[in-house]
Design a protein around this motif. Structure first.
Motif, PDB file in Angstrom:
ATOM      1  N   ILE A   1       0.854  -1.181   0.000  1.00  0.00           N
ATOM      2  CA  ILE A   1       0.000   0.000   0.000  1.00  0.00           C
ATOM      3  C   ILE A   1       0.896   1.238   0.000  1.00  0.00           C
ATOM      4  CG2 ILE A   1      -1.769   1.275   1.249  1.00  0.00           C
ATOM      5  CD1 ILE A   1      -2.630  -1.400   2.492  1.00  0.00           C
ATOM      6  N   LEU A   2       0.746   2.076  -1.006  1.00  0.00           N
ATOM      7  CA  LEU A   2       1.537   3.295  -1.118  1.00  0.00           C
ATOM      8  C   LEU A   2       0.660   4.464  -0.656  1.00  0.00           C
ATOM      9  CD1 LEU A   2       3.063   2.605  -4.648  1.00  0.00           C
ATOM     10  CD2 LEU A   2       4.024   2.014  -2.415  1.00  0.00           C
ATOM     11  N   ASP A   3       0.813   4.824   0.585  1.00  0.00           N
ATOM     12  CA  ASP A   3      -0.062   5.861   1.138  1.00  0.00           C
ATOM     13  C   ASP A   3       0.588   7.242   1.159  1.00  0.00           C
ATOM     14  OD1 ASP A   3       1.788   5.194   3.020  1.00  0.00           O
ATOM     15  OD2 ASP A   3       0.394   5.133   4.706  1.00  0.00           O
ATOM     16  N   GLN A   4       1.865   7.348   0.738  1.00  0.00           N
ATOM     17  CA  GLN A   4       2.553   8.630   0.728  1.00  0.00           C
ATOM     18  C   GLN A   4       3.018   9.050  -0.664  1.00  0.00           C
ATOM     19  OE1 GLN A   4       2.777  10.578   3.412  1.00  0.00           O
ATOM     20  NE2 GLN A   4       1.662   9.015   4.594  1.00  0.00           N
ATOM     21  N   ARG A   5       3.193   8.103  -1.543  1.00  0.00           N
ATOM     22  CA  ARG A   5       3.757   8.407  -2.870  1.00  0.00           C
ATOM     23  C   ARG A   5       2.944   9.453  -3.623  1.00  0.00           C
ATOM     24  NH1 ARG A   5       5.163   9.937  -6.969  1.00  0.00           N
ATOM     25  NH2 ARG A   5       6.207   8.889  -8.706  1.00  0.00           N
ATOM     26  N   TYR A   6       1.613   9.403  -3.503  1.00  0.00           N
ATOM     27  CA  TYR A   6       0.749  10.328  -4.232  1.00  0.00           C
ATOM     28  C   TYR A   6      -0.003  11.249  -3.271  1.00  0.00           C
ATOM     29  CZ  TYR A   6       1.728   6.817  -7.775  1.00  0.00           C
ATOM     30  OH  TYR A   6       2.356   5.945  -8.631  1.00  0.00           O
ATOM     31  N   ALA A   7       0.654  11.594  -2.164  1.00  0.00           N
ATOM     32  CA  ALA A   7       0.001  12.408  -1.132  1.00  0.00           C
ATOM     33  C   ALA A   7      -0.419  13.767  -1.662  1.00  0.00           C
ATOM     34  CB  ALA A   7       0.931  12.574   0.064  1.00  0.00           C
ATOM     35  N   GLU A   8       0.365  14.339  -2.609  1.00  0.00           N
ATOM     36  CA  GLU A   8       0.020  15.663  -3.118  1.00  0.00           C
ATOM     37  C   GLU A   8      -1.259  15.644  -3.946  1.00  0.00           C
ATOM     38  OE1 GLU A   8       3.281  14.067  -5.917  1.00  0.00           O
ATOM     39  OE2 GLU A   8       2.557  13.800  -3.868  1.00  0.00           O
ATOM     40  N   TYR A   9      -1.686  14.454  -4.361  1.00  0.00           N
ATOM     41  CA  TYR A   9      -2.958  14.315  -5.076  1.00  0.00           C
ATOM     42  C   TYR A   9      -4.069  13.796  -4.168  1.00  0.00           C
ATOM     43  CZ  TYR A   9       0.130  14.563  -9.154  1.00  0.00           C
ATOM     44  OH  TYR A   9       1.054  14.958 -10.074  1.00  0.00           O
ATOM     45  N   ASP A  10      -3.766  13.605  -2.886  1.00  0.00           N
ATOM     46  CA  ASP A  10      -4.700  13.010  -1.942  1.00  0.00           C
ATOM     47  C   ASP A  10      -5.148  11.643  -2.445  1.00  0.00           C
ATOM     48  OD1 ASP A  10      -6.162  12.857   0.397  1.00  0.00           O
ATOM     49  OD2 ASP A  10      -7.962  13.739  -0.493  1.00  0.00           O
ATOM     50  N   GLU A  11      -4.174  10.861  -2.903  1.00  0.00           N
ATOM     51  CA  GLU A  11      -4.439   9.537  -3.435  1.00  0.00           C
ATOM     52  C   GLU A  11      -3.552   8.505  -2.758  1.00  0.00           C
ATOM     53  OE1 GLU A  11      -5.668  10.724  -8.041  1.00  0.00           O
ATOM     54  OE2 GLU A  11      -3.768   9.726  -7.619  1.00  0.00           O
ATOM     55  N   GLN A  12      -3.982   7.259  -2.870  1.00  0.00           N
ATOM     56  CA  GLN A  12      -3.176   6.118  -2.453  1.00  0.00           C
ATOM     57  C   GLN A  12      -3.046   5.167  -3.643  1.00  0.00           C
ATOM     58  OE1 GLN A  12      -4.025   4.365   1.449  1.00  0.00           O
ATOM     59  NE2 GLN A  12      -5.441   6.054   1.869  1.00  0.00           N
ATOM     60  N   ALA A  13      -2.263   4.123  -3.468  1.00  0.00           N
ATOM     61  CA  ALA A  13      -2.093   3.143  -4.538  1.00  0.00           C
ATOM     62  C   ALA A  13      -1.769   1.787  -3.940  1.00  0.00           C
ATOM     63  CB  ALA A  13      -0.994   3.572  -5.503  1.00  0.00           C
ATOM     64  N   ILE A  14      -2.054   0.765  -4.702  1.00  0.00           N
ATOM     65  CA  ILE A  14      -1.651  -0.598  -4.350  1.00  0.00           C
ATOM     66  C   ILE A  14      -0.718  -1.096  -5.446  1.00  0.00           C
ATOM     67  CG2 ILE A  14      -2.399  -2.979  -4.040  1.00  0.00           C
ATOM     68  CD1 ILE A  14      -4.914  -2.012  -2.800  1.00  0.00           C
TER      69      ILE A  14
END
Length: 280
Positions: free
Chosen positions: A241-254
């Motif tokens: 779970i990538l909860d910081q990589r796209y923080a500037e978009y207020d998004e997460q990723a798996i």
């Protein structure tokens, strides 16, 4: 301190198994057909006999003759074998507002995406650039002609398997060819493709179960004993779970990564049928 996915975005092995590996075995047509699966994170060498001894009738007290046998091996999962990887991004709004559990939707999507990629590689992969070599491109397989309008071409493939003392247990046929074969009837007007009511919506062709897949092109089919098909599966697939990589978009990723390889323990246990061979 209690361990959480926030503190440990790398999911535990048990979680990865229930999220990806177990559903994948059901979703992939090749894995569901029952190949021999070897779990390994390192290069795997599977020994096999390429010649056998010739036992003799020996009387009491007589010398037992010696025989030499030749060994070969199937090598799977080299260190440069590439992985199947995928990454799915989603917004935190979607995570909060989903009527249907987002985790369930993402799980289905992940399994579907990886299964499609693997089945294409397992069946028709060309092995280029350190990828998997699929069944139809494996060296040493038997070759036959496919004529979807002629039942005898299918029987000829079964005859090749029988001559090699192989008991096939799976047909792989493209959707286009399946419906051509579905129309074929014997001399009494009975369809040669039989539905197997004991196994749900499944079919048998001359007694052998049929798997329909669009991963095979029209004009190509496979008849195999799946016990002769070996699949190496990396013991450490990851779901992170990538909860910081796209923080500037207020998004997460798996992010999902998994390594697989395929080889044949006995190539003559597989017959590849090709319509193009009819004109050769």
């Amino acid at each position: 301190m209690v361990e959480t996915t926030t503190a440990n975005p790398e999911l535990l092995r048990e979680q990865v198994s229930s999220l990806l590996i177990q559903p994948l075995e059901a979703a992939s047509v090749v894995l569901a057909a029952g190949p021999r699966i070897f779990d390994t994170a390192e290069p795997l060498r599977i020994p096999k006999l390429i010649s056998s001894s010739d036992p003799a009738w020996v009387g009491e007290g007589e010398l037992i003759p010696e025989h030499d046998v030749d060994f070969d091996e199937v090598r799977l999962m080299p260190t440069n074998r590439k992985s199947v990887k995928t990454l799915i991004r989603f917004t935190n709004e979607l995570l909060r507002q989903s009527v249907i559990g987002l985790d369930s939707v993402l799980k289905d999507r992940l399994v579907s995406d990886v299964a499609r990629k693997l089945d294409t590689a397992f069946l028709v992969g060309d092995g280029a650039d350190n990828t998997v070599t699929g069944i139809v491109n494996q060296p040493g397989v038997q070759k036959a002609v496919l004529d979807a309008a002629e039942p005898d071409s299918l029987l000829d493939a079964l005859a090749l398997a029988s001559a090699a003392e192989v008991t096939p247990n799976r047909w792989f046929i493209s959707g286009a060819d399946f419906y051509s074969v579905r129309k074929l009837k014997d001399s009494s007007g009975k369809y040669i493709l039989e539905s197997d009511i004991t196994q749900g919506t499944t079919y048998r062709l001359f007694g052998v179960p049929v798997t329909v897949t669009n991963k095979l092109p029209a004009g190509k089919a496979v008849l195999a004993n799946m016990a002769e098909v070996a699949v190496a599966r990396d013991t450490a697939p990851t779901v992170k779970i990538l909860d910081q990589r796209y923080a500037e978009y207020d998004e997460q990723a798996i992010r999902v990564t998994a390594r697989f390889d395929l080889g044949l323990l006995r190539p003559e246990g597989v017959v590849v049928l090709d319509a193009a061979s009819a004109g050769a």
